[in-house]
Design a protein around this motif. Structure first.
Motif, PDB file in Angstrom:
ATOM      1  N   UNK A  68      34.146  32.391  39.637  1.00  0.00           N
ATOM      2  CA  UNK A  68      35.143  32.520  40.697  1.00  0.00           C
ATOM      3  C   UNK A  68      35.138  33.965  41.155  1.00  0.00           C
ATOM      4  N   UNK A  69      34.734  34.193  42.388  1.00  0.00           N
ATOM      5  CA  UNK A  69      34.672  35.547  42.922  1.00  0.00           C
ATOM      6  C   UNK A  69      36.056  36.019  43.363  1.00  0.00           C
ATOM      7  N   UNK A  70      36.155  37.312  43.622  1.00  0.00           N
ATOM      8  CA  UNK A  70      37.445  37.906  43.961  1.00  0.00           C
ATOM      9  C   UNK A  70      38.085  37.250  45.180  1.00  0.00           C
ATOM     10  N   UNK A  71      37.257  36.811  46.114  1.00  0.00           N
ATOM     11  CA  UNK A  71      37.783  36.177  47.319  1.00  0.00           C
ATOM     12  C   UNK A  71      38.138  34.719  47.150  1.00  0.00           C
ATOM     13  N   UNK A  72      37.926  34.169  45.949  1.00  0.00           N
ATOM     14  CA  UNK A  72      38.263  32.779  45.682  1.00  0.00           C
ATOM     15  C   UNK A  72      37.085  31.826  45.758  1.00  0.00           C
ATOM     16  N   UNK A  73      35.909  32.305  46.173  1.00  0.00           N
ATOM     17  CA  UNK A  73      34.736  31.438  46.264  1.00  0.00           C
ATOM     18  C   UNK A  73      34.282  31.007  44.876  1.00  0.00           C
ATOM     19  N   UNK A  74      33.935  29.738  44.727  1.00  0.00           N
ATOM     20  CA  UNK A  74      33.487  29.193  43.452  1.00  0.00           C
ATOM     21  C   UNK A  74      31.988  28.909  43.516  1.00  0.00           C
ATOM     22  N   UNK A  75      31.252  29.355  42.496  1.00  0.00           N
ATOM     23  CA  UNK A  75      29.805  29.168  42.445  1.00  0.00           C
ATOM     24  C   UNK A  75      29.448  28.457  41.150  1.00  0.00           C
ATOM     25  N   UNK A  85      37.165  27.487  28.278  1.00  0.00           N
ATOM     26  CA  UNK A  85      37.540  28.901  28.163  1.00  0.00           C
ATOM     27  C   UNK A  85      37.334  29.621  29.491  1.00  0.00           C
ATOM     28  N   UNK A  86      38.022  30.752  29.641  1.00  0.00           N
ATOM     29  CA  UNK A  86      37.888  31.588  30.835  1.00  0.00           C
ATOM     30  C   UNK A  86      37.892  33.055  30.440  1.00  0.00           C
ATOM     31  N   UNK A  87      37.112  33.860  31.182  1.00  0.00           N
ATOM     32  CA  UNK A  87      37.155  35.311  31.033  1.00  0.00           C
ATOM     33  C   UNK A  87      37.327  35.923  32.421  1.00  0.00           C
ATOM     34  N   UNK A  88      38.369  36.727  32.563  1.00  0.00           N
ATOM     35  CA  UNK A  88      38.703  37.410  33.819  1.00  0.00           C
ATOM     36  C   UNK A  88      38.340  38.878  33.613  1.00  0.00           C
ATOM     37  N   UNK A  89      37.474  39.444  34.471  1.00  0.00           N
ATOM     38  CA  UNK A  89      36.964  40.794  34.229  1.00  0.00           C
ATOM     39  C   UNK A  89      36.787  41.547  35.544  1.00  0.00           C
ATOM     40  N   UNK A 131      36.987  44.788  41.965  1.00  0.00           N
ATOM     41  CA  UNK A 131      37.142  43.349  42.165  1.00  0.00           C
ATOM     42  C   UNK A 131      37.150  42.626  40.826  1.00  0.00           C
ATOM     43  N   UNK A 132      37.995  41.623  40.720  1.00  0.00           N
ATOM     44  CA  UNK A 132      38.047  40.818  39.506  1.00  0.00           C
ATOM     45  C   UNK A 132      37.337  39.490  39.738  1.00  0.00           C
ATOM     46  N   UNK A 133      36.404  39.194  38.843  1.00  0.00           N
ATOM     47  CA  UNK A 133      35.713  37.907  38.850  1.00  0.00           C
ATOM     48  C   UNK A 133      36.157  37.122  37.613  1.00  0.00           C
ATOM     49  N   UNK A 134      35.971  35.803  37.664  1.00  0.00           N
ATOM     50  CA  UNK A 134      36.343  34.956  36.542  1.00  0.00           C
ATOM     51  C   UNK A 134      35.202  34.013  36.201  1.00  0.00           C
TER      52      UNK A 134
END
Length: 389
Positions: free
Chosen positions: A129-136, A204-208, A176-179
């Motif tokens: 999940x990119x900072x702008x909300x886009x999911x890849x 699980x999730x990691x926000x960095x 920018x924070x990515x997840x």
């Protein structure tokens, strides 16, 4: 059809799924002796798994009544989900990413018991999940990922997601924070901008941040991760979990902080770690030590352990050391995506000691547990029914 009888059956099935502790074992066993009741429970268990614990337990009255009418009419399981209301069902299913699964799932005919299906192990899969909300979606062939203000991010199904060569483009000064989000039935490897490596377990999730700050390296974990932190004496590496922090300079350790567990467990393999419960004195760990914080109270204890047991999942194993069956089944639920139903409270406390490969089909794993315990597992559809032999 006796509507009152059907409503009572549906209400009892709901109590079994949501308030099992209120019912007597004999009462549940007698109810499950009827074939139609087992079929009903299996149907509701799949609805619960699809919608999630929280939504199922708090269905609006109108939605619940529509679901009950669908069940009374022996509607197909897929239609039963939809008749809860198009807006509510579609929103939940799309949010959970399971609509395609339901569309492709083969419905069984009226009165037919769910057959056991092969519950395959998890795979390398995740989403970024990119900072702008886009999911890849991740886990495919080697690719370069384009992100606003960033370059040099790569992904590969074997090597994982790599930020070690990331560049911040001119004019993109904002951090920018990515997840990285790993679903049930998945795991994934991540190399952070400082060269530290993280393996994320299922659910699980990691926000960095990208890049890290000049004074501190901070990430936010939900679920479980194994960290190999690149040494940097000028910047601490801090893992934030619910109710605590884990601070290091360079080390290897495992953190388990799932929301459905009662404890936050940090296990140190190498180096040094400071475990900091909110509002309490920090605890320093040495290699081979583990901090166990009670999530409800914040109370922390330290104990000596074999660290390899708690990081075995990274190398493809489940290792259980006198672990109770309820805790074991929570791990299997995350890895295989199954639902679990216990015929009694007593069976949850059964202990098991052993090791099995995470690449095995679920039925084989359960067979191994059965061989050395007095527990029996029956798979009905995607639900595992756990009882005593």
């Amino acid at each position: 059809m006796n509507r009152k009888y059907e409503d009572e059956r549906i209400a009892f099935a709901n109590r079994v799924l949501n308030h099992r502790e209120e019912l007597r074992d004999e009462e549940v066993a007698a109810w499950l002796a009827e074939r139609e009741n087992r079929l009903l429970l299996d149907e509701l268990a799949e609805v619960k798994q699809a919608l999630g614990e929280a939504h199922f337990a708090h269905l609006e009255e109108a939605e619940w009544q529509r679901l009950a009418r669908a069940i009374r009419g022996r509607a197909l399981r897929r239609r039963a989900l939809w008749t809860m209301g198009a807006a509510a069902a579609a929103a939940c299913l799309l949010a959970l990413g399971i609509w395609g699964w339901l569309q492709g799932n083969v419905s069984r005919e009226e009165g037919q018991l769910a057959e056991a299906v092969a519950m395959e192990p998890g795979t390398r899969k995740a989403e970024l999940i990119l900072a702008g909300g886009e999911s890849i979606a991740l886990g495919q062939a080697a690719v370069c990922i384009e992100a606003e203000g960033l370059a040099g991010i790569t992904d590969d199904s074997v090597r994982g997601l790599d930020y070690s060569q990331v560049d911040v483009l001119d004019g993109a000064a904002e951090r920018r924070y990515n997840t990285l989000r790993v679903p049930v039935g998945g795991f994934y490897k991540l190399v952070l901008p400082d060269g530290s490596t993280v393996w994320l377990n299922a659910a699980s999730e990691l926000h960095f941040p990208v890049p890290f700050a000049a004074e501190k390296r901070e990430v936010y974990l939900t679920g479980e991760g194994f960290f190999q932190v690149a040494r940097d004496t000028s910047r601490q590496f801090v893992v934030h979990v619910e109710g605590a922090q884990v601070a290091v300079l360079g080390t290897s350790f495992n953190v388990s902080a799932y929301g459905d567990e009662e404890e936050v467990v940090t296990t140190l393999a190498e180096g040094a770690v400071a475990f900091r419960p909110e509002g309490r004195v920090e605890v320093r760990l040495r290699p081979g030590e583990q901090s166990v914080m009670e999530a409800a109270s914040g109370t922390t204890r330290v104990q000596a352990v074999d660290p390899s047991v708690y990081s075995a999942w990274v190398t493809g194993k489940f290792v259980f050391r006198a672990m109770d069956l309820e805790a074991i089944m929570r791990q299997l639920q995350r890895w295989y995506g199954c639902a679990v139903f216990y015929t009694s409270e007593e069976v949850k406390q059964q202990k098991f000691w052993g090791a099995v490969g995470r690449d095995m089909e679920l039925r084989k794993v359960l067979d191994i547990i059965e061989e050395t315990t007095n527990v029996r597992f029956d798979i009905k559809g995607t639900t595992v029914v756990v009882g005593k032999t």
